[in-house]
Design a protein around this motif. Structure first.
Motif, short mmCIF file in Angstrom:
data_model
loop_
_atom_site.label_atom_id
_atom_site.label_comp_id
_atom_site.label_asym_id
_atom_site.label_seq_id
_atom_site.Cartn_x
_atom_site.Cartn_y
_atom_site.Cartn_z
N ASP A 71 54.86 56.70 -5.10
CA ASP A 71 54.03 56.84 -4.23
C ASP A 71 53.50 55.71 -3.47
N PHE A 81 51.90 43.04 8.38
CA PHE A 81 51.39 42.88 9.49
C PHE A 81 50.53 41.73 9.87
N LEU A 84 53.54 39.24 10.64
CA LEU A 84 53.96 39.35 12.10
C LEU A 84 53.24 38.86 13.00
N ALA A 88 53.85 35.84 15.94
CA ALA A 88 53.59 36.08 17.35
C ALA A 88 52.74 34.97 17.80
N PHE A 91 54.41 31.49 17.76
CA PHE A 91 55.34 31.46 18.84
C PHE A 91 54.53 31.11 20.49
N LEU A 92 53.31 31.75 20.47
CA LEU A 92 52.31 31.63 21.58
C LEU A 92 51.95 30.28 21.66
N VAL A 95 54.77 27.93 22.89
CA VAL A 95 54.80 28.10 24.44
C VAL A 95 53.72 27.40 25.22
N ASN A 98 54.43 23.64 24.68
CA ASN A 98 55.56 23.17 25.20
C ASN A 98 56.56 22.74 24.02
N LEU A 100 58.43 24.58 22.21
CA LEU A 100 59.58 25.55 21.82
C LEU A 100 61.03 24.99 21.69
N MET B 1 51.34 61.67 -2.75
CA MET B 1 51.94 62.70 -1.87
C MET B 1 50.81 63.65 -1.32
N ALA B 255 48.85 52.08 12.19
CA ALA B 255 49.37 50.65 12.04
C ALA B 255 50.62 50.35 12.68
N PRO B 256 51.52 51.15 12.59
CA PRO B 256 52.89 50.82 13.40
C PRO B 256 52.68 51.13 14.74
N ALA B 259 50.40 47.96 16.01
CA ALA B 259 51.21 46.81 15.76
C ALA B 259 52.47 46.66 16.52
N PHE B 260 53.38 47.62 16.52
CA PHE B 260 54.37 47.49 17.10
C PHE B 260 54.73 47.96 18.45
N LEU B 264 52.68 43.98 19.68
CA LEU B 264 53.94 43.32 19.76
C LEU B 264 54.99 44.01 21.02
N PHE B 268 51.58 41.60 23.78
CA PHE B 268 52.13 40.08 23.47
C PHE B 268 53.38 39.94 24.49
N ILE B 271 51.70 38.96 27.78
CA ILE B 271 50.89 37.48 27.76
C ILE B 271 52.07 36.51 28.06
N LEU B 272 53.27 36.75 27.31
CA LEU B 272 54.29 35.64 27.56
C LEU B 272 54.92 35.87 28.97
N LEU B 275 52.43 33.94 31.22
CA LEU B 275 52.66 32.34 30.87
C LEU B 275 54.03 31.94 31.51
N LYS B 281 57.36 27.19 29.79
CA LYS B 281 58.70 27.56 29.29
C LYS B 281 58.77 28.88 28.24
N VAL B 282 59.31 29.90 28.53
CA VAL B 282 59.18 30.94 27.66
C VAL B 282 60.92 31.51 27.38
N PRO B 283 61.33 31.32 26.39
CA PRO B 283 62.71 32.05 26.26
C PRO B 283 62.86 33.41 26.48
N VAL B 286 62.70 36.71 24.17
CA VAL B 286 61.70 37.07 23.04
C VAL B 286 60.87 38.35 23.84
#
Lengths: 175, 313
Positions: A71, A81, A84, A88, A91-92, A95, A98, A100, B1, B255-256, B259-260, B264, B268, B271-272, B275, B281-283, B286
């Motif tokens: 279970d 989480f 993750l 993030a 990375f921010l 950025v 400067n 990166l 279960m 949560a998924p 979060a995802f 994300l 996110f 925001i990138l 910016l 400079k953001v690749p 991503v």
């Protein structure tokens, strides 16, 4: 206040960084009811992966069966989480300040290859150690000390004490 | 279960109490269909606006992917069919009340259109390409002359295709999570956003990336607005709708999803991109990859969760 330089050289004052980290730890306890952690996320991801590839092995293994199989839901864990979010956020920050750039930091006296090999070796030993100690610098030492756990202080002394000795032995890689 | 006891005269394997008939093929197809619709919409609109040389990736290069995406998507739909050899029977009838019929016919129009569109740009992108036969060359000349004539139906049908990816689910009245008309526009906007992400990934032109980045931020904001309103609508609805929404607001998909998809996959990367527009400079890889993954996970979660929700107790 000094103007923050935007050429990648700006780093936060470490003492201020510590206070912010402590505040985040406090918020983490308040919001999620759990402390911070890093190795736990890796552990759960590994356990979940093994469970997909070799479920019989997970059932038989005294170690893996604690986290995966049956279970257990190793991936629906706060630490997964959280890590993750750490990626993030980092990375921010890269950025915004400067910074990166894909590069390997190492002493001019050694090659990138040597640096990477030692980093992987160190990571493997540390990962193995965290599972024996039931946590890493964040999960056992930082979060442990925050709740005045005796084990937290011992972990901190052991990690940094060993690091002082190991740093002297491997100093040629840096200076 | 989780166990559930219920008394019912209906116990149909794979249908009651939980639907278990749509697996990975359907959300993957919905993702590819939305992405194709997004790219073709932008290609059509910027051609109509006369900007094909300012937006070369949007109009000329990215559409080259679309036929492959659509054919792969159709192949996934084919894999999902129980009676695979009867798929052609969808094309023996036109039924306006059948969403699958709509989808089959829209794809019947869109797939050849996308092939013609991208084929007409092949020689511009690969100058050494030779069409071999004279009739193909004549046809190419005709298409190049009449691009705007093709761009109009392409852009309009792209919108229909994008909406259809959502309507396919929302026409399914027996599942409360899907039974909301906001799913059509939501999937359209999400598909356009993933299409814009692919263009951002492929474009090397700074100005073009700036325009697509701006459009993408706007699409993400609209998508967040639709998602909020979808849940508000559910919360104001019947007990079955409230239960459906609760799967995402505290239940096992929370949560998924947040979060995802929401953080994300939408906030996110937005925001990138903001910016980046402000000079940081953001690749670009991503935010673009995050948007694509967010769109894919979003479809997987909606298809999976929708099959669990039910009216029957």
């Amino acid at each position: 206040m000094k103007k923050i330089k935007n050429d990648g050289s700006f780093y936060l004052n470490p003492y201020l960084g510590g206070v912010i980290l402590g505040t985040i730890l406090l918020l983490s306890f308040y919001i999620s009811g759990r402390g911070l952690g890093a190795s736990g996320a890796v552990k759960n991801t590994v356990a979940a992966t093994v469970n997909v590839i070799a479920p019989q092995h997970v059932e038989k293994s005294a170690y893996y069966s604690q986290f995966a199989g049956g279970d257990n839901k190793p991936m629906s864990n706060w630490l997964v989480f959280e890590v993750l979010g750490v990626l993030a956020g980092a990375f921010l920050s890269g950025v915004i300040f400067n910074r990166l750039k894909l590069k390997v930091d190492h002493s001019p006296k050694i090659t990138s290859r040597r640096r990477l090999i030692f980093a992987v070796l160190g990571g493997v030993i540390f990962g193995f150690g965290t599972q024996l100690a039931r946590g890493c610098t964040s999960g056992a030492a930082l979060s442990g000390m925050a709740v005045l756990s005796y084990g937290g202080y011992i972990t901190l002394i052991a990690i940094f004490g060993t690091a002082f000795v190991a740093a002297w032995i491997f100093r040629k890689n840096w200076i | 279960m989780r166990e559930e006891l219920f008394a019912s005269g209906r116990n149909i394997p794979n249908i009651d109490p939980y639907l278990e008939i749509w697996h990975w093929q359907i959300p993957s197809y919905l993702f590819l269909g939305g992405l194709a619709a997004g790219i073709l919409f932008f290609a059509g609109v910027f051609t109509i606006l006369g900007k094909e040389n300012k937006m070369p990736t949007t109009v000329k290069i990215a559409p080259l992917l679309v036929p492959f995406a659509l054919i792969l998507g159709l192949f996934l739909l084919f894999l999902d069919l129980k009676h695979k050899l009867y798929f052609w029977q969808l094309y023996t009838t036109i039924r306006l009340e059948s969403p699958m019929g709509w989808g089959a016919w829209v794809l019947m129009i869109m797939t050849p259109l996308s092939i013609i569109w991208s084929a007409s740009y092949v020689r511009e992108i690969f100058p050494n390409w030779d069409w071999k036969f004279k009739f193909l060359k004549t046809f190419e000349t005709w298409v190049i002359k009449n691009r705007i004539l093709i761009a109009w139906p392409m852009a309009i049908y792209a919108v229909i295709l994008g909406i259809y990816t959502g309507i396919l689910l929302s026409a399914f009245n027996a599942r409360p999570l899907w039974n909301t008309s906001i799913l059509g526009p939501l999937f359209l906007v999400s598909g356009m956003s993933t299409g814009a992400a692919v263009i951002l990934l492929m474009s090397k032109d700074h100005k073009e990336r700036k325009i697509m980045g701006r459009i993408d931020i706007l699409l993400i904001l609209v998508e967040l607005f639709f998602i909020t309103h979808m849940f508000m609508g559910f919360k104001a609805g019947s007990e079955a709708s409230i239960n459906a929404a609760n799967l995402f607001l505290g239940g096992s998909f929370t949560a998924p999803f947040f979060a995802f998809v929401v953080i994300l996959g939408l906030i996110f990367p937005a925001i990138l991109e903001i910016l980046e527009l402000r000079g940081y400079k953001v690749p670009v890889i991503v935010p673009a990859i995050l948007i694509l993954l967010g769109g894919l996970i979003f479809r997987f979660l909606i298809v999976e969760a929708g099959q669990i929700t039910k009216y029957l107790y």
